[in-house]
Design a protein around this motif. Structure first.
Motif, PDB file in Angstrom:
ATOM      1  N   UNK A 156      -5.406 -55.912  11.917  1.00 12.80           N
ATOM      2  CA  UNK A 156      -6.718 -55.693  12.539  1.00 12.80           C
ATOM      3  C   UNK A 156      -7.761 -55.546  11.427  1.00 12.80           C
ATOM      4  N   UNK A 157      -8.786 -56.396  11.426  1.00 14.47           N
ATOM      5  CA  UNK A 157      -9.650 -56.447  10.238  1.00 14.47           C
ATOM      6  C   UNK A 157     -10.396 -55.139   9.954  1.00 14.47           C
ATOM      7  N   UNK A 158     -10.685 -54.362  10.996  1.00 12.76           N
ATOM      8  CA  UNK A 158     -11.429 -53.118  10.766  1.00 12.76           C
ATOM      9  C   UNK A 158     -10.539 -51.995  10.273  1.00 12.76           C
ATOM     10  N   UNK A 160      -7.534 -51.704   8.335  1.00 13.84           N
ATOM     11  CA  UNK A 160      -6.522 -51.754   7.277  1.00 13.84           C
ATOM     12  C   UNK A 160      -6.786 -50.710   6.189  1.00 13.84           C
ATOM     13  N   UNK A 161      -7.969 -50.094   6.223  1.00 13.84           N
ATOM     14  CA  UNK A 161      -8.314 -49.069   5.228  1.00 13.84           C
ATOM     15  C   UNK A 161      -8.910 -47.861   5.935  1.00 13.84           C
ATOM     16  N   UNK A 230      -9.021 -49.162  20.761  1.00 14.91           N
ATOM     17  CA  UNK A 230      -9.858 -49.679  19.667  1.00 14.91           C
ATOM     18  C   UNK A 230     -11.082 -48.783  19.471  1.00 14.91           C
ATOM     19  N   UNK A 234     -11.912 -46.895  16.053  1.00 16.08           N
ATOM     20  CA  UNK A 234     -13.198 -47.233  15.459  1.00 16.08           C
ATOM     21  C   UNK A 234     -14.028 -45.968  15.184  1.00 16.08           C
ATOM     22  N   UNK A 237     -12.407 -44.231  12.267  1.00 20.23           N
ATOM     23  CA  UNK A 237     -12.598 -44.888  10.970  1.00 20.23           C
ATOM     24  C   UNK A 237     -13.892 -44.427  10.297  1.00 20.23           C
ATOM     25  N   UNK A 238     -14.928 -44.188  11.100  1.00 21.17           N
ATOM     26  CA  UNK A 238     -16.200 -43.748  10.511  1.00 21.17           C
ATOM     27  C   UNK A 238     -16.284 -42.236  10.362  1.00 21.17           C
ATOM     28  N   UNK A 242     -12.854 -38.512   4.413  1.00 20.08           N
ATOM     29  CA  UNK A 242     -12.303 -39.254   3.286  1.00 20.08           C
ATOM     30  C   UNK A 242     -12.415 -38.451   1.998  1.00 20.08           C
ATOM     31  N   UNK A 265     -18.217 -39.891  21.990  1.00 20.98           N
ATOM     32  CA  UNK A 265     -18.362 -40.992  21.031  1.00 20.98           C
ATOM     33  C   UNK A 265     -17.483 -42.172  21.422  1.00 20.98           C
ATOM     34  N   UNK A 269     -18.612 -46.056  22.336  1.00 15.59           N
ATOM     35  CA  UNK A 269     -18.057 -47.193  21.606  1.00 15.59           C
ATOM     36  C   UNK A 269     -17.320 -48.127  22.569  1.00 15.59           C
TER      37      UNK A 269
ATOM     38  N   UNK B  69     -16.267 -52.169   7.304  1.00 18.49           N
ATOM     39  CA  UNK B  69     -15.795 -53.158   8.286  1.00 18.49           C
ATOM     40  C   UNK B  69     -16.213 -52.757   9.695  1.00 18.49           C
ATOM     41  N   UNK B  97     -10.784 -59.955   6.083  1.00 20.97           N
ATOM     42  CA  UNK B  97     -11.179 -58.807   6.916  1.00 20.97           C
ATOM     43  C   UNK B  97     -12.700 -58.735   7.038  1.00 20.97           C
ATOM     44  N   UNK B 133      -6.710 -61.066  16.571  1.00 27.16           N
ATOM     45  CA  UNK B 133      -7.859 -60.626  17.366  1.00 27.16           C
ATOM     46  C   UNK B 133      -8.454 -61.753  18.197  1.00 27.16           C
TER      47      UNK B 133
END
Ligand code: HEM
Ligand code: SF4
Lengths: 554, 138
Positions: A156-158, A160-161, A230, A234, A237-238, A242, A265, A269, B69, B97, B133
């Protein structure tokens, strides 16, 4: 069982090609060690105390005989001839060499397996009830949803980190065998007005700050599931921290902001994300479901089972302990113990893996499961085949009759393998198992879960053990703290500390005193240790642990 | 100097106008720099209040920090159609990504461009392939 689509197969092949290039680019300096680290982790490669470790996913714990044979082949070819089944339905190889890893990944791909997202700050291997599809008490098989989530979360591109790792578990029963209350997201299939959906729990976890997950939504219709989770990830993630790795899990985010704030929230989203799912996911779900159709169950007399049960005490003991009711009355769910007294919990040799694969082929409709309790399961066995299964298991030293008993211990690797350990855990598990085996008490004691971790990271789930043991380092000396009353199932509870810890020499006798106190106080064999603890509270156990010890010393 | 990476490889920066921090933006601002800790709802409001905005540049303080991202995706979902650039410590392995999350391009330092030359980025220019996706959302 799920079989890869052409897309899945091409994806895994391409991913392996990318990883091969990443290893080369690390060696030629294109990637710094810092940059390479998350890339190897998201491909399952961990650096341990003595060597690299490769963690292979067994999505929702389901695996075929052919796949199990390949795991045996990998263990023999590139490792020391065995593998270690973990508490999250993975298998770990503890001794691979970096240069061999791409080949190991290719060998996995040959049988539609991978090590993707088994480590790192990603959405991890999705786990599910190990009795899925076979259990008598199931609303619906959770695995098709787990497979859908596997596909959605893969690469999932968003995500991975992420701030930290993220674990999802799915259960299809009222009775929770997937520890959903202690996952970042726990999903339970529920029915409402004839509709299927999910109760969604977030922010559970163990580790150094154990938390029971909180219900964020009591009913998300199945069509909305991917958009809803998701939205959760999401937001996390924000919002997830961190700045401090120990406060980065979503359990802390939920704790610091409150579940109501997080829910608000997520809803906002979700409103944005939902329209991006236009139905393709539901079509894919339909196709996935058809692959999980139950096998055509054999019909035959069960006399062979009945007479063996009648006449063979050892068989009867194994049957009483290791079998679970199947949805079909003439079948049983067989749990194969990887907890032979004195062995390393969760380890299986290549020969044992092959023996289990063969049983699955001969008697188990070609299916095996890995449980979060580090055992292996044959989910569908006709009763008439149980004597043959039992005999073969005995031959492979896999017939230990201790499922759910005092020696069916979950223990983390501890000081024997782990760089973070503050104490040993495997040897303690071995000593406890051996001690109760000597006493020949375990079947009288009945259902009792002991879980051991070698440090506060809690990989051994000690917080949810009926008896939890946590190994710490106190001024250079191993000290074991005991907690009582933890529960990882639908009665979710964290264990409570009894008081001061015990040395490595004292811990096994201390556990023995605890169990004796239970035997003295229980109302009868039907009252389990956990039930007795809930009725009696801490006092009699504390007395047994501390006062009786003093009395003995005096 | 820096290098701009797109699907066709390395290029020079063709954006000439100033890129100003969000809090200094005003009428006539065409490009803003957004930090990785921006609040997405506030960001969406900000963007809709800037009619002249043509480019947003989101910073990645570290390759291990994946907030950018999600910010990019949020901007696209909120309807932003202008140019979207990822800038900072983004590595070649993250190019796919970035593109899948809604970025048009990545801005990297000369040092990084030397260490990870163009072929390593072009290796991931096939970001439309092998994408779960787009399958799930069709
Ligand atoms: C020997 C290498 C290992 C190391 C260095 C290690 C390290 C860690 C650390 C640091 C955490 C805490 C992460 C956090 O809370 O954010 C953790 C959690 C966990 N580990 Fe391990 N671990 C190892 C092996 C294992 C094994 C073999 C298992 C399974 C038997 C396991 C199962 C788990 C589980 C289930 C958790 C999650 C607890 C939670 O919900 O927070 N680990 N591990
Ligand atoms: S609990 Fe601690 S000692 Fe045990 S495996 Fe996890 S990190 Fe290592």
């Amino acid at each position: 069982m799920y079989s890869y689509s052409d897309f899945d197969a091409a994806f895994v092949a391409e991913r392996n090609r990318q990883f091969r290039a990443q290893v080369e680019r690390r060696l030629d300096g294109s990637l710094t060690e810092d940059e390479f680290k998350p890339l190897r982790l998201m491909n399952g490669l961990y650096l341990q105390l003595h060597a690299y470790m490769l963690r292979v996913a067994i999505p929702y714990g389901t695996i075929s005989a052919r796949q199990m044979r390949q795991l045996a082949h990998i263990a023999e070819t590139w490792d020391k001839g065995y593998g270690h089944f973990t508490t999250r339905q993975n298998i770990q190889y503890n001794w691979p060499r970096l240069k061999d890893v791409p080949e190991m990944l290719d060998a996995l791909a040959e049988v539609q397996m991978h090590a993707i997202q088994t480590s790192g700050n990603t959405i991890r291997n999705v786990t599910a009830d190990h009795f899925a599809g076979a259990a008598a008490d199931e609303v619906e098989d959770p695995r098709p949803y787990a497979e859908l989530i596997r596909q959605w979360s893969t690469d999932h591109p968003e995500f991975q980190f992420l701030p930290r790792k993220f674990k999802v578990a799915v259960s299809g029963s009222e009775h929770d065998r997937a520890v959903i209350a202690f996952h970042d997201i726990g999903l339970r299939i529920v029915q409402k007005d004839g509709q299927t959906g999910f109760e969604v729990v977030v922010g559970g976890g163990l580790g150094r700050t154990p938390m029971i997950g909180k219900v964020i939504n009591s009913f998300v219709p199945k069509e909305d599931l991917l958009a809803y989770i998701e939205a959760i990830v999401s937001v996390y993630n924000l919002l997830g921290r961190r700045d401090n790795k120990y406060k980065a899990r979503i359990k802390i985010t939920v704790h610091e902001h409150g579940i109501d704030d997080i829910r608000e929230r997520v809803e906002a989203r979700y409103a944005q994300i939902r329209p991006t799912f236009e139905g393709a996911d539901q079509q894919m779900l339909g196709a996935i479901k058809s692959q999980f159709a139950l096998p055509k169950f054999k019909q035959a007399a069960t006399d062979a089972y009945d007479s063996r049960y009648e006449n063979d005490v050892l068989f009867r003991s194994w049957a009483d302990t290791n079998l679970t009711a199947h949805r079909d009355a003439d079948h049983s769910i067989v749990t194969i113990s990887l907890k032979k007294h004195g062995a390393t919990p969760g380890d299986a040799s290549a020969d044992q893996m092959r023996a289990m694969a063969e049983l699955a082929e001969l008697y188990g409709y070609d299916e095996l499961r890995i449980s979060h309790e580090q055992n292996v399961i044959l989910p569908h066995v006709h009763k008439s085949d149980l004597p043959a299964v039992y005999d073969a298991l005995r031959e492979a030293e896999l017939a230990t009759a201790n499922i759910g008993l005092v020696s069916d211990i979950i223990a983390c690797p501890g000081m024997d393998y782990c760089a973070l350990a503050t104490a040993r855990s495997i040897p303690i598990a071995q000593e406890i198992a051996n001690r109760f085996d000597e006493l020949k008490m375990e079947h009288d004691i009945g259902h009792l879960k002991i879980k051991i971790s070698g440090c506060i990271n809690a990989c051994g789930h000690h917080h949810v053990g009926h008896i939890g043991i946590l190994g710490l380092d106190r001024g250079g000396v191993e000290t074991y703290q005991i907690t009582l009353g933890g529960d990882g199932t639908e009665g979710a509870a964290l264990g409570t500390r009894t008081g001061p810890g015990f040395s490595a020499e004292e811990i096994v006798p201390a556990i023995e005193r605890l169990v004796e106190a239970y035997m003295d106080h229980r109302e009868g064999p039907d009252e389990t240790f956990l039930a007795a603890y809930r009725r009696l509270g801490m006092e009699p156990f504390k007395a047994a642990l501390y006062e009786d010890a003093r009395a003995e010393a005096a | 100097m820096s290098v701009i990476v797109t699907d066709s490889g390395f290029g020079a920066d063709d954006w000439a106008a100033p890129v100003v921090p969000m809090e200094e933006a005003g009428p006539g601002t065409t490009a803003v720099a957004v930090p990785s800790d921006a609040e997405p709802l506030a960001l969406a409001d900000f963007v809709s209040a800037q009619p002249d905005l043509m480019m947003i540049r989101i910073n990645f303080p570290s390759h291990a920090d994946g907030r950018g991202f999600t910010l990019a995706r949020q901007l696209r979902l909120a309807g932003y159609e202008g140019r979207l650039r990822a800038e900072g410590h983004v590595i070649a392995d993250q190019y796919a990504m970035a593109r899948r999350s809604g970025f048009d391009e990545v801005e990297i330092s000369d040092e990084l461009a030397q260490r990870q030359p163009e072929d390593q980025w072009l290796f991931r220019a096939d970001w439309k392939a092998h994408d779960y996706q787009s399958r799930l959302r069709g």
